[in-house]
Motif scaffolding. Structure first.
Motif, PDB file in Angstrom:
ATOM      1  N   TRP A  73     -20.138   2.954  10.727  1.00  0.00           N
ATOM      2  CA  TRP A  73     -21.240   2.173  10.182  1.00  0.00           C
ATOM      3  C   TRP A  73     -20.987   0.663  10.290  1.00  0.00           C
ATOM      4  CZ3 TRP A  73     -19.398   6.397   7.055  1.00  0.00           C
ATOM      5  CH2 TRP A  73     -20.260   7.499   7.016  1.00  0.00           C
ATOM      6  N   ASP A  74     -20.046   0.169   9.496  1.00  0.00           N
ATOM      7  CA  ASP A  74     -19.806  -1.269   9.440  1.00  0.00           C
ATOM      8  C   ASP A  74     -19.227  -1.807  10.739  1.00  0.00           C
ATOM      9  OD1 ASP A  74     -20.652  -0.937   6.871  1.00  0.00           O
ATOM     10  OD2 ASP A  74     -18.712  -1.312   5.924  1.00  0.00           O
ATOM     11  N   ILE A  75     -18.412  -1.017  11.397  1.00  0.00           N
ATOM     12  CA  ILE A  75     -17.783  -1.471  12.638  1.00  0.00           C
ATOM     13  C   ILE A  75     -18.827  -1.650  13.734  1.00  0.00           C
ATOM     14  CG2 ILE A  75     -16.148  -0.853  14.459  1.00  0.00           C
ATOM     15  CD1 ILE A  75     -14.460   0.498  12.333  1.00  0.00           C
ATOM     16  N   LEU A  76     -19.791  -0.745  13.792  1.00  0.00           N
ATOM     17  CA  LEU A  76     -20.861  -0.884  14.780  1.00  0.00           C
ATOM     18  C   LEU A  76     -21.653  -2.167  14.534  1.00  0.00           C
ATOM     19  CD1 LEU A  76     -22.394   0.447  17.169  1.00  0.00           C
ATOM     20  CD2 LEU A  76     -23.939   1.429  15.466  1.00  0.00           C
ATOM     21  N   ALA A  77     -21.915  -2.459  13.270  1.00  0.00           N
ATOM     22  CA  ALA A  77     -22.673  -3.666  12.927  1.00  0.00           C
ATOM     23  C   ALA A  77     -21.906  -4.924  13.291  1.00  0.00           C
ATOM     24  CB  ALA A  77     -23.014  -3.664  11.438  1.00  0.00           C
ATOM     25  N   THR A  78     -20.625  -4.976  12.938  1.00  0.00           N
ATOM     26  CA  THR A  78     -19.846  -6.190  13.176  1.00  0.00           C
ATOM     27  C   THR A  78     -19.541  -6.400  14.655  1.00  0.00           C
ATOM     28  OG1 THR A  78     -17.819  -4.965  12.659  1.00  0.00           O
ATOM     29  CG2 THR A  78     -18.814  -6.234  10.888  1.00  0.00           C
ATOM     30  N   ALA A  79     -19.423  -5.325  15.412  1.00  0.00           N
ATOM     31  CA  ALA A  79     -19.153  -5.467  16.850  1.00  0.00           C
ATOM     32  C   ALA A  79     -20.299  -6.178  17.561  1.00  0.00           C
ATOM     33  CB  ALA A  79     -18.906  -4.095  17.479  1.00  0.00           C
ATOM     34  N   TYR A  80     -21.478  -6.119  16.966  1.00  0.00           N
ATOM     35  CA  TYR A  80     -22.639  -6.803  17.542  1.00  0.00           C
ATOM     36  C   TYR A  80     -22.395  -8.311  17.661  1.00  0.00           C
ATOM     37  CZ  TYR A  80     -27.332  -8.836  17.796  1.00  0.00           C
ATOM     38  OH  TYR A  80     -28.431  -9.573  18.166  1.00  0.00           O
ATOM     39  N   LEU A  81     -21.654  -8.874  16.731  1.00  0.00           N
ATOM     40  CA  LEU A  81     -21.383 -10.304  16.769  1.00  0.00           C
ATOM     41  C   LEU A  81     -20.566 -10.685  18.001  1.00  0.00           C
ATOM     42  CD1 LEU A  81     -20.491 -11.017  13.025  1.00  0.00           C
ATOM     43  CD2 LEU A  81     -22.706 -11.252  14.168  1.00  0.00           C
ATOM     44  N   ALA A  82     -19.655  -9.811  18.398  1.00  0.00           N
ATOM     45  CA  ALA A  82     -18.791 -10.093  19.547  1.00  0.00           C
ATOM     46  C   ALA A  82     -19.446  -9.727  20.868  1.00  0.00           C
ATOM     47  CB  ALA A  82     -17.465  -9.342  19.397  1.00  0.00           C
ATOM     48  N   HIS A  83     -20.206  -8.625  20.874  1.00  0.00           N
ATOM     49  CA  HIS A  83     -20.790  -8.146  22.133  1.00  0.00           C
ATOM     50  C   HIS A  83     -22.244  -7.709  21.937  1.00  0.00           C
ATOM     51  CE1 HIS A  83     -17.231  -8.310  24.673  1.00  0.00           C
ATOM     52  NE2 HIS A  83     -16.532  -7.859  23.648  1.00  0.00           N
ATOM     53  N   PRO A  84     -23.146  -8.646  21.729  1.00  0.00           N
ATOM     54  CA  PRO A  84     -24.562  -8.274  21.590  1.00  0.00           C
ATOM     55  C   PRO A  84     -25.119  -7.621  22.856  1.00  0.00           C
ATOM     56  CG  PRO A  84     -24.323 -10.652  21.809  1.00  0.00           C
ATOM     57  CD  PRO A  84     -22.952 -10.112  21.595  1.00  0.00           C
ATOM     58  N   GLU A  85     -24.454  -7.866  23.979  1.00  0.00           N
ATOM     59  CA  GLU A  85     -24.936  -7.279  25.233  1.00  0.00           C
ATOM     60  C   GLU A  85     -24.754  -5.763  25.273  1.00  0.00           C
ATOM     61  OE1 GLU A  85     -20.587  -8.265  25.988  1.00  0.00           O
ATOM     62  OE2 GLU A  85     -22.291  -9.150  24.925  1.00  0.00           O
ATOM     63  N   PHE A  86     -23.966  -5.189  24.374  1.00  0.00           N
ATOM     64  CA  PHE A  86     -23.813  -3.738  24.289  1.00  0.00           C
ATOM     65  C   PHE A  86     -25.057  -3.075  23.701  1.00  0.00           C
ATOM     66  CE2 PHE A  86     -18.870  -3.778  23.682  1.00  0.00           C
ATOM     67  CZ  PHE A  86     -18.724  -4.287  24.956  1.00  0.00           C
ATOM     68  N   TYR A  87     -25.920  -3.872  23.063  1.00  0.00           N
ATOM     69  CA  TYR A  87     -26.996  -3.336  22.239  1.00  0.00           C
ATOM     70  C   TYR A  87     -28.376  -3.655  22.803  1.00  0.00           C
ATOM     71  CZ  TYR A  87     -23.222  -3.247  18.757  1.00  0.00           C
ATOM     72  OH  TYR A  87     -22.041  -3.037  18.089  1.00  0.00           O
ATOM     73  N   GLN A  88     -29.323  -2.788  22.469  1.00  0.00           N
ATOM     74  CA  GLN A  88     -30.737  -3.075  22.674  1.00  0.00           C
ATOM     75  C   GLN A  88     -31.397  -3.173  21.303  1.00  0.00           C
ATOM     76  OE1 GLN A  88     -32.850  -0.437  25.358  1.00  0.00           O
ATOM     77  NE2 GLN A  88     -31.126  -0.308  26.768  1.00  0.00           N
ATOM     78  N   LEU A  89     -32.170  -4.224  21.109  1.00  0.00           N
ATOM     79  CA  LEU A  89     -32.865  -4.407  19.845  1.00  0.00           C
ATOM     80  C   LEU A  89     -34.331  -3.998  19.978  1.00  0.00           C
ATOM     81  CD1 LEU A  89     -31.513  -7.905  18.693  1.00  0.00           C
ATOM     82  CD2 LEU A  89     -30.547  -5.632  18.259  1.00  0.00           C
ATOM     83  N   ARG A  90     -34.913  -3.636  18.861  1.00  0.00           N
ATOM     84  CA  ARG A  90     -36.337  -3.301  18.835  1.00  0.00           C
ATOM     85  C   ARG A  90     -36.963  -3.900  17.580  1.00  0.00           C
ATOM     86  NH1 ARG A  90     -39.114   2.770  19.207  1.00  0.00           N
ATOM     87  NH2 ARG A  90     -41.269   2.082  18.871  1.00  0.00           N
ATOM     88  N   GLU A  91     -38.145  -4.456  17.733  1.00  0.00           N
ATOM     89  CA  GLU A  91     -38.822  -5.062  16.591  1.00  0.00           C
ATOM     90  C   GLU A  91     -39.603  -4.013  15.810  1.00  0.00           C
ATOM     91  OE1 GLU A  91     -40.772  -9.204  16.472  1.00  0.00           O
ATOM     92  OE2 GLU A  91     -42.491  -7.825  16.703  1.00  0.00           O
ATOM     93  N   TRP A  92     -39.515  -4.106  14.485  1.00  0.00           N
ATOM     94  CA  TRP A  92     -40.263  -3.223  13.608  1.00  0.00           C
ATOM     95  C   TRP A  92     -40.953  -4.050  12.528  1.00  0.00           C
ATOM     96  CZ3 TRP A  92     -40.655   1.881  14.766  1.00  0.00           C
ATOM     97  CH2 TRP A  92     -39.667   2.443  15.588  1.00  0.00           C
ATOM     98  N   GLU A  93     -42.081  -3.556  12.043  1.00  0.00           N
ATOM     99  CA  GLU A  93     -42.738  -4.130  10.881  1.00  0.00           C
ATOM    100  C   GLU A  93     -42.427  -3.211   9.701  1.00  0.00           C
ATOM    101  OE1 GLU A  93     -46.807  -4.378  12.135  1.00  0.00           O
ATOM    102  OE2 GLU A  93     -46.511  -6.317  13.107  1.00  0.00           O
ATOM    103  N   THR A  94     -41.908  -3.769   8.624  1.00  0.00           N
ATOM    104  CA  THR A  94     -41.352  -2.954   7.554  1.00  0.00           C
ATOM    105  C   THR A  94     -41.730  -3.457   6.168  1.00  0.00           C
ATOM    106  OG1 THR A  94     -39.337  -4.300   7.466  1.00  0.00           O
ATOM    107  CG2 THR A  94     -39.332  -2.424   8.973  1.00  0.00           C
ATOM    108  N   GLU A  95     -41.540  -2.578   5.194  1.00  0.00           N
ATOM    109  CA  GLU A  95     -41.617  -2.963   3.786  1.00  0.00           C
ATOM    110  C   GLU A  95     -40.509  -2.232   3.047  1.00  0.00           C
ATOM    111  OE1 GLU A  95     -45.081  -1.878   1.617  1.00  0.00           O
ATOM    112  OE2 GLU A  95     -44.859   0.274   1.964  1.00  0.00           O
TER     113      GLU A  95
END
Length: 231
Positions: free
Chosen positions: A168-190
């Protein structure tokens, strides 16, 4: 969380099964006050990495609303968008399993953040479900146990290998070092703040826009973690 000087009898703690001791710093400043002070002094906007409830960030914004301009974005491990949550009825009777733990713990704080213009990048259960602690990973980690960090991680994870456990937390923090590993998607939320769905991060048309980690190159992620611990 506030650590008070008078909350501890000593500031030197024994090390389990060792003769030495650990010097523990005595901290008397609440986390939200520390955050306000650091952000006010920041020369440029700062990215906040949060791997727990958003309580401290929300409280800091209540104390000093002007620090919003000093937060470039919040990367947060929390929420569940299109999968069931991990707050079970056995853990919390009366809940409907739609909430993730970090969100369930303080949904009012999340709602406070959602009222700002701060960009949010979520690492929800939707993506963490794709990076479990596997036997294969544990075996690879065991092969590099000559490295102290790998040895420590291996001993810790050995306690969890028999249950469903994810990075969980490791996946989130790794994003800071390698955002290129990830694909983001926009959502509208509440955010649902009360009732049986308390803590649910609900996808809703017209809601607050956030970015969520949607996909990750799992091979690169696992390799990166092993490399980081080979020291």
């Amino acid at each position: 969380m506030l650590f008070r000087r008078d909350a501890f009898a000593v500031d030197r703690l024994p090390i389990l099964n060792e003769k030495g001791t650990i010097d523990t710093p005595l901290i008397s400043e609440p986390g939200q006050n520390f955050m306000v002070r650091v952000l006010r002094d920041a020369a440029a906007p700062v990215t906040l990495m949060v791997t727990g409830p958003l309580t401290t960030v929300a409280q800091a914004l209540d104390i000093a609303p002007e620090i919003e301009s000093k937060i470039q974005e919040i990367v947060w491990m929390g929420g569940a968008l299109n999968v069931i949550g991990n707050v079970s009825k056995d853990m919390e009777p009366g809940q409907d399993m739609s909430a993730e733990w970090n969100a369930y713990w303080d949904p009012i704080a999340i709602d406070r953040i959602w009222q700002t213009q701060i960009p949010v990048v979520m690492c929800p259960l939707d993506i963490t479900n794709n990076v479990p602690l596997t036997v294969e990973f544990s075996n690879l980690l065991a092969r590099q146990r000559k490295y102290p960090i790998s040895d420590l991680a291996g001993q810790c994870y050995a306690l969890a290998i028999s249950q469903d456990y994810y990075f969980w937390d490791i996946l989130a923090t790794a994003y800071l070092a390698h955002p290129e590993f990830y694909q983001l998607r926009e959502w509208e939320t509440e955010i649902i703040t009360e009732g049986i769905s308390q803590g649910r991060t609900k996808v809703k048309s017209g809601g607050r826009k956030i970015q969520a980690m949607d996909k990750v190159d799992t091979a690169k992620f696992y390799n990166y973690i092993l490399q980081q611990w080979a020291r």
